[in-house]
Design an enzyme around this catalytic site. Structure first.
Site, PDB file in Angstrom:
ATOM      1  N   GLY A  45       0.686  -1.299  -0.234  1.00 25.82           N
ATOM      2  CA  GLY A  45       0.424  -0.061   0.358  1.00 25.82           C
ATOM      3  C   GLY A  45       0.776   1.183  -0.440  1.00 25.82           C
ATOM      4  O   GLY A  45       2.271   1.334   0.614  1.00 25.82           O
ATOM      5  N   LEU A  94       6.541   1.812   4.427  1.00 25.99           N
ATOM      6  CA  LEU A  94       7.750   2.663   3.176  1.00 25.99           C
ATOM      7  C   LEU A  94       8.547   3.813   3.283  1.00 25.99           C
ATOM      8  O   LEU A  94       9.482   3.849   3.110  1.00 25.99           O
ATOM      9  CB  LEU A  94       7.078   2.202   1.312  1.00 25.99           C
ATOM     10  CG  LEU A  94       6.401   1.242   1.209  1.00 25.99           C
ATOM     11  CD1 LEU A  94       5.584   1.057  -0.102  1.00 25.99           C
ATOM     12  CD2 LEU A  94       7.921   0.237   1.245  1.00 25.99           C
ATOM     13  N   HIS A 135      -3.738   1.645   8.006  1.00 25.24           N
ATOM     14  CA  HIS A 135      -3.124   1.389   7.797  1.00 25.24           C
ATOM     15  C   HIS A 135      -2.789   2.761   6.261  1.00 25.24           C
ATOM     16  O   HIS A 135      -2.116   4.318   6.858  1.00 25.24           O
ATOM     17  CB  HIS A 135      -1.433   0.289   7.647  1.00 25.24           C
ATOM     18  CG  HIS A 135      -0.247   1.397   7.076  1.00 25.24           C
ATOM     19  ND1 HIS A 135       0.316   0.952   7.972  1.00 25.24           N
ATOM     20  CD2 HIS A 135       0.441   2.166   6.625  1.00 25.24           C
ATOM     21  CE1 HIS A 135       1.633   1.366   7.979  1.00 25.24           C
ATOM     22  NE2 HIS A 135       1.821   2.234   6.987  1.00 25.24           N
TER      23      HIS A 135
END
Length: 195
Positions: A45, A94, A135
């Site tokens: 994602g 990330l 998230h």
């Protein structure tokens, strides 16, 4: 403009993203680029503010596999409700490379949003899909998963966070990353452009 993933403590990660009012070629291009970046960095994602865009958009593929594009989804202006159940699972991000920690999330949640074609999305999702959507929606509200860690869990990653902070500061000093004022001005300009 070529998109890049920004790392903590980049200010855009703390920006509450602005709802989108139109879908155009530029937005579709950004979504496609975000999907490529997500795969390149082995994510499942990616939210717009993780690529320095102040808009309420994220992309996901819960398989993380570019060979399974049928699982690619783009969500615009998501609203979550009716969260039920709780489960703990290790999460990463990330924008926080190499930092992981346990995270409690609802096991099911209702998501209302739009896709790039302007179709309304109204689904109750569960499992990994529910976790990823929660998230990424947090990102759009300027919330990082480290914000939800217990003090003990956060203490375990404080050294890693400090390293990211020092790296970001040194990159600002060398001009690799714009100043805080320049970032704020760019966000304001991007927001005004899409009203």
């Amino acid at each position: 403009m070529s998109l890049q993933i920004v790392h903590y403590p980049h200010p855009t990660l703390r920006h509450v993203s602005k709802p989108l009012t139109k879908v155009d070629a530029q937005l579709r291009g950004w979504a496609a680029e975000m999907i490529e970046l997500m795969y390149e960095h082995e994510g499942i994602g990616l939210a717009a503010n993780q690529v320095d865009l102040p808009y309420r958009m994220f992309v996901i593929n819960v398989t993380g596999d570019p060979e399974q594009p049928e699982h690619e989804r783009v969500f615009l202006n998501p609203v979550l409700s009716k969260g039920k159940g709780q489960a703990t699972m290790t999460e990463g991000c990330l924008s926080l490379p190499d930092i992981r920690g346990p995270m409690i999330r609802n096991t099911t949640v209702r998501v209302q949003a739009y896709d790039l074609a302007g179709n309304e999305i109204d689904e109750t999702v569960d499992g990994m899909l529910a976790r990823v959507i929660q998230h990424e929606t947090d990102h759009l509200d300027g919330i990082l998963f480290i914000d939800k860690m217990s003090p003990t869990e956060k203490a375990e990653v404080d050294d890693d966070l400090y390293e990211l902070e020092m790296d970001f500061q040194s990159r600002q000093e060398t001009g690799d990353v714009p100043s805080g004022d320049a970032i704020a001005a760019r966000i304001a300009e991007l927001e005004a452009h899409r009203c």
